[in-house]
Design a protein around this motif. Structure first.
Motif, PDB file in Angstrom:
ATOM      1  N   PRO A  46       7.373   2.267   2.779  1.00 57.19           N
ATOM      2  CA  PRO A  46       7.700   2.429   1.359  1.00 57.19           C
ATOM      3  C   PRO A  46       8.369   1.230   0.716  1.00 57.19           C
ATOM      4  O   PRO A  46       8.470   1.165  -0.504  1.00 57.19           O
ATOM      5  CB  PRO A  46       8.635   3.650   1.349  1.00 57.19           C
ATOM      6  CG  PRO A  46       9.207   3.704   2.729  1.00 57.19           C
ATOM      7  CD  PRO A  46       8.123   3.223   3.640  1.00 57.19           C
ATOM      8  N   PHE A 107       0.406   3.216   2.679  1.00 57.13           N
ATOM      9  CA  PHE A 107       1.442   4.159   2.276  1.00 57.13           C
ATOM     10  C   PHE A 107       1.241   4.616   0.838  1.00 57.13           C
ATOM     11  O   PHE A 107       1.492   5.779   0.502  1.00 57.13           O
ATOM     12  CB  PHE A 107       2.818   3.515   2.438  1.00 57.13           C
ATOM     13  CG  PHE A 107       3.961   4.472   2.243  1.00 57.13           C
ATOM     14  CD1 PHE A 107       4.485   5.170   3.321  1.00 57.13           C
ATOM     15  CD2 PHE A 107       4.517   4.680   0.986  1.00 57.13           C
ATOM     16  CE1 PHE A 107       5.531   6.066   3.140  1.00 57.13           C
ATOM     17  CE2 PHE A 107       5.570   5.567   0.801  1.00 57.13           C
ATOM     18  CZ  PHE A 107       6.079   6.267   1.891  1.00 57.13           C
ATOM     19  N   TRP A 112       3.443   8.923   4.359  1.00 58.01           N
ATOM     20  CA  TRP A 112       3.837   8.707   5.754  1.00 58.01           C
ATOM     21  C   TRP A 112       2.716   8.963   6.750  1.00 58.01           C
ATOM     22  O   TRP A 112       2.838   8.621   7.928  1.00 58.01           O
ATOM     23  CB  TRP A 112       5.052   9.577   6.096  1.00 58.01           C
ATOM     24  CG  TRP A 112       6.315   9.067   5.487  1.00 58.01           C
ATOM     25  CD1 TRP A 112       6.964   9.576   4.411  1.00 58.01           C
ATOM     26  CD2 TRP A 112       7.052   7.915   5.890  1.00 58.01           C
ATOM     27  NE1 TRP A 112       8.074   8.831   4.111  1.00 58.01           N
ATOM     28  CE2 TRP A 112       8.163   7.798   5.011  1.00 58.01           C
ATOM     29  CE3 TRP A 112       6.903   6.971   6.902  1.00 58.01           C
ATOM     30  CZ2 TRP A 112       9.101   6.779   5.118  1.00 58.01           C
ATOM     31  CZ3 TRP A 112       7.844   5.948   7.019  1.00 58.01           C
ATOM     32  CH2 TRP A 112       8.930   5.860   6.135  1.00 58.01           C
TER      33      TRP A 112
END
Length: 440
Positions: A46, A107, A112
Motif C-alpha cells: 500500500p 495492490f 492484499w
C-alpha cells in the motif's frame, strides 16, 4: 545390468547442462530479488516507504521457507529415481511460476490478495530451487573424473552467476524507463521472457543421461527406499556441517539484493547498482572455474575458507565506497569482494558439500543441508533492513552481519574431511561410517 551408454561419463556435457539449467533457474530467482528491491514495494504493497521495502524483502525470503520442504521432497526422489528426472521437474516449475508473476495484478487492483499471490508464486520458485543446485551438482560430480570434480562442479554455480547477469541486464532498461511504463507493463516483461530461456534449457537438459554412479548403485540394489533414513543415520554430522557452511550464501543476497537498496539510499542510480551486479558476476564467470581448478590442486577446505574470510574482510570497504562518489572505486571493490573473494567459496561448495556424502544419499544430503543453511541467505535482506542496514550508516550493520556469517561458515568448514584425493566411489565412506548395501 547397466549398459556402456548408461555408465559412460560425460563431464563436459553434464557441466554444460548444469550451467544452462542453473542459469535459467537463477535468472528467475534473482529477477525476483531485483524486483523486490526496486519495484515490488510500489506494486504489491500500500505504500512505497521503508515498511513496504521490508515486506517486499520478506516475500523474497519466503522462497527460503519452501526450499527446506522442497529439499526433503526432491532429495528423496533424486536419490530414488535419479538426478536427471528431478532436474527436469525443477526447471519447468521455476519457469511456470516466474511467468505467472509477470501476470499478477497489483495492490491497487486486488488489495492484499496481490502480495498473497506473489508469495504463493515465490514459494513455487523456492520449491524448484531447492533441488536445482543439489541435483545439478550431484549429476556433474558423478560424471566428472576424480581429479577434476571441483572444476566441473564449479560450472553449476557459474551458471548461477550467468543467470544473475542475465537478470540484471534485462532489468537495467526496465528501471531506466519512465515510471508510467516501468510500474505498469515494463516490470512484467523480464518475467515473461523466462519462458524463452526455459525452453532452451529444457532441450539441453533433456538429452543428458543419468549418472554412472547412480546407475551402478541402482544395478547393485543399493538405492535406499527412504534415503532420509541412511542419511540421518550415517551422515548426520555432515548434514549439520553443510547447514553451517551454507550460511555463506548470505553474502550473495547481501551483495546482489540488499546492496541495491543501500546504494539507492546513499544516492547511487538504480541502473548503476545493477551494473555493479553485472560486472562482478561477469568477472566471477572467469574466476570461479579458476577457483575450482585450484581446489583440485590444493583441496576444497583452504579455498572455501579463503572465500568466506575474504568476504568478511572486504565487505565494509565495498559498502563504504558506495558513498565515496568514486565510480571506479565502487566497481573495483565490487569485483574484489564478490569475484575475487566470495566466488572462491561459491565455486568450491558443490564439490566440497557433495563429497561429504555417498551416492545413495548425495542428492538428499546436499539439498537438505544447503537449503536449511540458505534460510539465512533468504532472510538476510529482511533482517539487515529491519536493523537499519539500508539507512545512512547502515554499512556497519551489513559488514558485521557478513562477518558473523563468514566466521560461522569458515569454522564449520575447518572441521570437514578433505576429499580432494578420495575416489568418487569411496566418497562418504569411512571405517566408522559404512553405508549398508541393503535398501532401507
Amino acid at each position: 545390468m547397466t549398459t556402456a551408454a548408461t555408465t559412460r561419463k560425460t563431464p563436459v556435457k553434464a557441466a554444460v547442462a548444469s550451467f544452462m539449467g542453473s542459469a535459467v533457474e537463477y535468472y528467475d530467482f534473482f529477477l525476483f530479488g531485483s524486483a523486490a528491491a526496486l519495484i515490488f514495494p510500489q506494486i504489491f504493497f500500500p505504500s512505497g516507504d521503508n515498511a513496504a521495502l521490508v515486506m517486499s524483502f520478506a516475500t523474497f525470503g519466503f522462497a527460503y521457507i519452501a526450499r527446506p520442504v522442497g529439499a526433503f521432497f526432491l532429495g528423496h526422489f533424486g536419490d530414488r529415481i535419479g538426478r536427471q528426472k528431478v532436474l527436469m521437474f525443477t526447471l519447468l516449475t521455476m519457469g511456470l511460476s516466474t511467468f505467472v508473476i509477470g501476470c499478477l495484478p497489483g495492490f491497487a487492483q486486488i488489495g492484499w490478495f496481490a502480495p498473497v499471490l506473489l508469495v504463493l508464486c515465490r514459494l513455487l520458485q523456492g520449491l524448484s530451487a531447492a533441488g536445482e543446485q543439489a541435483g545439478a551438482s550431484s549429476l556433474t560430480l558423478e560424471h566428472a573424473p576424480d581429479d577434476r570434480r571441483a572444476f566441473f562442479t564449479s560450472w553449476t554455480l557459474t551458471g548461477t552467476q550467468g543467470g544473475q547477469i542475465l537478470a540484471a541486464l534485462v532489468f537495467i532498461p526496465v528501471v531506466a524507463a519512465p515510471d508510467e511504463f516501468k510500474l505498469t507493463w515494463g516490470w512484467r516483461i523480464p518475467f515473461w521472457l523466462s519462458a524463452v530461456v526455459v525452453i532452451v534449457a529444457f532441450f539441453i537438459r533433456r538429452s543428458l543421461h543419468e549418472t554412472p554412479e547412480f546407475e551402478q548403485a541402482k544395478a547393485a540394489g543399493a538405492i535406499a527406499r527412504v534415503p532420509l533414513v541412511p542419511l540421518l543415520r550415517d551422515h548426520w554430522r555432515d548434514v549439520i556441517r553443510v547447514i553451517l557452511c551454507a550460511t555463506i550464501a548470505a553474502v550473495s543476497t547481501v551483495f546482489g539484493n540488499l546492496a541495491l537498496a543501500y546504494g539507492k539510499q546513499v544516492g547511487l542510480a538504480e541502473s548503476l547498482t545493477l551494473w555493479l551486479v553485472v560486472v562482478a558476476n561477469l568477472v566471477a564467470l572467469l574466476t570461479q572455474p579458476l577457483f575450482g581448478k585450484l581446489a583440485d590442486r590444493v583441496g576444497r577446505k583452504p579455498v572455501f575458507v579463503y572465500g568466506a574470510l575474504s568476504s568478511a574482510a572486504l565487505m565494509p570497504f565495498y559498502m563504504l565506497s558506495m558513498s565515496s562518489g568514486q565510480t571506479w572505486l565502487i566497481f573495483a571493490l565490487a569485483v574484489l569482494t564478490f569475484s575475487c573473494g566470495y566466488a572462491a567459496a561459491n565455486a568450491v561448495w558443490p564439490a566440497f558439500y557433495g563429497e561429504m556424502f555417498s551416492t545413495r544419499v548425495r542428492f538428499s544430503g546436499m539439498a537438505i543441508g544447503t537449503q536449511l543453511g540458505f534460510l539465512m541467505a533468504g532472510f538476510a535482506p529482511t533482517i539487515v533492513a529491519a536493523l537499519g542496514g539500508v539507512a545512512q550508516g547502515g554499512w556497519v550493520v551489513i559488514s558485521v552481519f557478513t562477518a558473523v556469517v563468514a566466521l560461522i561458515a569458515a569454522g564449520s568448514a575447518l572441521t570437514a574431511r578433505e576429499t580432494r584425493n578420495v575416489a568418487t566411489g569411496d566418497l562418504g565412506v569411512t571405517p566408522q561410517r559404512t553405508p549398508q548395501p541393503v535398501a532401507v
